[in-house]
Write a protein that holds these residues in place. Structure first.
Motif, PDB file in Angstrom:
ATOM      1  N   ARG A 153       0.616  -1.194   0.027  1.00  0.00           N
ATOM      2  CA  ARG A 153       0.029   0.032  -0.005  1.00  0.00           C
ATOM      3  C   ARG A 153       0.833   1.117   0.020  1.00  0.00           C
ATOM      4  O   ARG A 153       0.683   2.214  -0.690  1.00  0.00           O
ATOM      5  N   VAL A 154       1.840   1.300   0.733  1.00  0.00           N
ATOM      6  CA  VAL A 154       2.624   2.417   0.765  1.00  0.00           C
ATOM      7  C   VAL A 154       3.594   2.663  -0.448  1.00  0.00           C
ATOM      8  O   VAL A 154       3.974   3.682  -0.932  1.00  0.00           O
ATOM      9  N   ILE A 155       4.071   1.657  -1.140  1.00  0.00           N
ATOM     10  CA  ILE A 155       4.713   1.554  -2.266  1.00  0.00           C
ATOM     11  C   ILE A 155       3.808   2.069  -3.483  1.00  0.00           C
ATOM     12  O   ILE A 155       4.324   2.909  -4.138  1.00  0.00           O
ATOM     13  N   LYS A 156       2.610   1.669  -3.319  1.00  0.00           N
ATOM     14  CA  LYS A 156       1.779   2.212  -4.424  1.00  0.00           C
ATOM     15  C   LYS A 156       1.369   3.751  -4.081  1.00  0.00           C
ATOM     16  O   LYS A 156       1.329   4.537  -5.091  1.00  0.00           O
ATOM     17  N   GLU A 157       1.154   4.098  -2.736  1.00  0.00           N
ATOM     18  CA  GLU A 157       0.717   5.650  -2.673  1.00  0.00           C
ATOM     19  C   GLU A 157       1.882   6.417  -3.009  1.00  0.00           C
ATOM     20  O   GLU A 157       1.594   7.599  -3.503  1.00  0.00           O
ATOM     21  N   LEU A 160       6.447   4.260  -5.632  1.00  0.00           N
ATOM     22  CA  LEU A 160       7.960   3.804  -5.413  1.00  0.00           C
ATOM     23  C   LEU A 160       8.137   2.741  -6.594  1.00  0.00           C
ATOM     24  O   LEU A 160       7.141   1.815  -7.206  1.00  0.00           O
ATOM     25  N   GLU A 161       9.235   2.531  -7.100  1.00  0.00           N
ATOM     26  CA  GLU A 161       9.844   1.455  -8.089  1.00  0.00           C
ATOM     27  C   GLU A 161      10.414   0.243  -7.276  1.00  0.00           C
ATOM     28  O   GLU A 161      11.346   0.499  -6.550  1.00  0.00           O
ATOM     29  N   ILE A 162       9.982  -0.821  -7.747  1.00  0.00           N
ATOM     30  CA  ILE A 162      10.416  -2.198  -7.108  1.00  0.00           C
ATOM     31  C   ILE A 162      11.626  -2.630  -8.254  1.00  0.00           C
ATOM     32  O   ILE A 162      11.131  -2.846  -9.264  1.00  0.00           O
ATOM     33  N   VAL A 163      12.709  -2.808  -7.464  1.00  0.00           N
ATOM     34  CA  VAL A 163      13.826  -3.301  -8.292  1.00  0.00           C
ATOM     35  C   VAL A 163      13.711  -4.764  -8.331  1.00  0.00           C
ATOM     36  O   VAL A 163      14.079  -5.453  -9.331  1.00  0.00           O
ATOM     37  N   SER A 164      13.685  -5.305  -7.156  1.00  0.00           N
ATOM     38  CA  SER A 164      13.459  -6.893  -7.205  1.00  0.00           C
ATOM     39  C   SER A 164      12.660  -7.249  -5.924  1.00  0.00           C
ATOM     40  O   SER A 164      12.194  -6.394  -4.944  1.00  0.00           O
ATOM     41  N   LEU A 182      13.668  -1.539  -3.204  1.00  0.00           N
ATOM     42  CA  LEU A 182      13.204  -0.323  -3.773  1.00  0.00           C
ATOM     43  C   LEU A 182      14.193   0.563  -4.417  1.00  0.00           C
ATOM     44  O   LEU A 182      15.288   0.612  -3.696  1.00  0.00           O
ATOM     45  N   LYS A 183      13.695   1.609  -5.132  1.00  0.00           N
ATOM     46  CA  LYS A 183      14.522   2.749  -5.283  1.00  0.00           C
ATOM     47  C   LYS A 183      13.716   4.041  -5.354  1.00  0.00           C
ATOM     48  O   LYS A 183      12.401   3.993  -6.152  1.00  0.00           O
ATOM     49  N   THR A 184      14.066   5.144  -5.090  1.00  0.00           N
ATOM     50  CA  THR A 184      13.621   6.324  -5.140  1.00  0.00           C
ATOM     51  C   THR A 184      14.697   7.468  -5.442  1.00  0.00           C
ATOM     52  O   THR A 184      15.760   7.336  -5.197  1.00  0.00           O
ATOM     53  N   ARG A 185      14.067   8.629  -5.979  1.00  0.00           N
ATOM     54  CA  ARG A 185      14.714   9.695  -6.250  1.00  0.00           C
ATOM     55  C   ARG A 185      15.620  10.085  -4.706  1.00  0.00           C
ATOM     56  O   ARG A 185      15.224  10.133  -3.630  1.00  0.00           O
ATOM     57  N   LYS A 186      16.923  10.676  -5.013  1.00  0.00           N
ATOM     58  CA  LYS A 186      17.674  10.933  -3.806  1.00  0.00           C
ATOM     59  C   LYS A 186      16.872  12.054  -2.957  1.00  0.00           C
ATOM     60  O   LYS A 186      16.898  11.844  -1.693  1.00  0.00           O
ATOM     61  N   LYS A 187      16.000  12.953  -3.385  1.00  0.00           N
ATOM     62  CA  LYS A 187      15.398  13.876  -2.482  1.00  0.00           C
ATOM     63  C   LYS A 187      14.196  13.454  -1.595  1.00  0.00           C
ATOM     64  O   LYS A 187      14.047  14.059  -1.011  1.00  0.00           O
TER      65      LYS A 187
END
Length: 207
Positions: A153-157, A160-164, A182-187
């Motif tokens: 739910r948090v990933i969707k909200e 966020l991009e799932i790497v594996s 997961l990966k996300t922009r640095k900011k």
């Protein structure tokens, strides 16, 4: 906080620059590590068996930068640094520029070499598609399977991009354990870390 950088979208076409019968063949490659450099130059050595010099420069990284400039037998600082100067001028990173010289029988002198290598590098970069990419931070999540819906739910909200993603059985409880990278922009990294770190039974660590 700047969390973007410029690089080239894909490898360039071969570019030819001529100066007093010498031929300068230019190439640009997007790279992620120094290990990619030698294999690419080895390929060019096979393509140009009569060339005398395979000069190059590369830069890798964003906040921490690694670079190298190689004259490959040309007079000191007459080839590698002029090539690297163009990488700096175009403000690009994660890139390798190679200029292959086939001697044409007329010496160019140090000044002539500097101009020729600089010009070839400039022309290569002008021919490339330069793109902006985000600087990403990676995180690893670990959680019991029963918390999967909460995590997703948090990933969707937060989009966020799932790497594996994988499941394994805990050696202690024999219950399914979910693991997601997961990966996300640095900011957005601190916000992501705080969100999951505050959630009960969710383990998160920076990669």
């Amino acid at each position: 906080m700047k969390d973007t950088y410029n690089t080239i979208a894909f490898s360039s076409e071969e570019l030819l620059f001529k100066e007093k019968n010498s031929k300068f063949f230019g190439y640009a490659y997007p790279i992620q590590s120094e290990d990619e450099v030698k294999p690419l130059i080895d390929i060019l050595r096979k393509q140009h068996p009569h060339a005398g010099h395979f000069c190059y420069a590369y830069q890798i990284g964003t906040s921490t930068v690694a670079y190298r400039a190689n004259d490959d037998g040309e007079p000191s600082h007459s080839a590698g640094m002029p090539i690297y100067g163009q990488i700096q001028s175009f403000s690009v990173t994660n890139i390798l520029l190679v200029v292959v010289r086939v001697f044409g029988g007329v010496k160019l002198g140090v000044g002539g070499l500097i101009t020729a290598y600089k010009t070839t590098a400039q022309l290569i970069l002008e021919s490339c598609a330069i793109i902006e990419k985000t600087i990403d931070c990676h995180f690893s999540l670990a959680f019991e399977y029963q918390n999967m819906n909460k995590v997703m739910r948090v990933i969707k909200e937060q989009k966020l991009e799932i790497v594996s993603q994988e499941m394994e059985i805990s050696a202690i409880t024999t219950l399914p354990i979910g693991k997601i990278e997961l990966k996300t922009r640095k900011k957005n990294a601190e916000k992501l870390f705080d969100t999951f770190n505050s959630m009960f039974e969710i383990g998160i660590k920076r990669l």
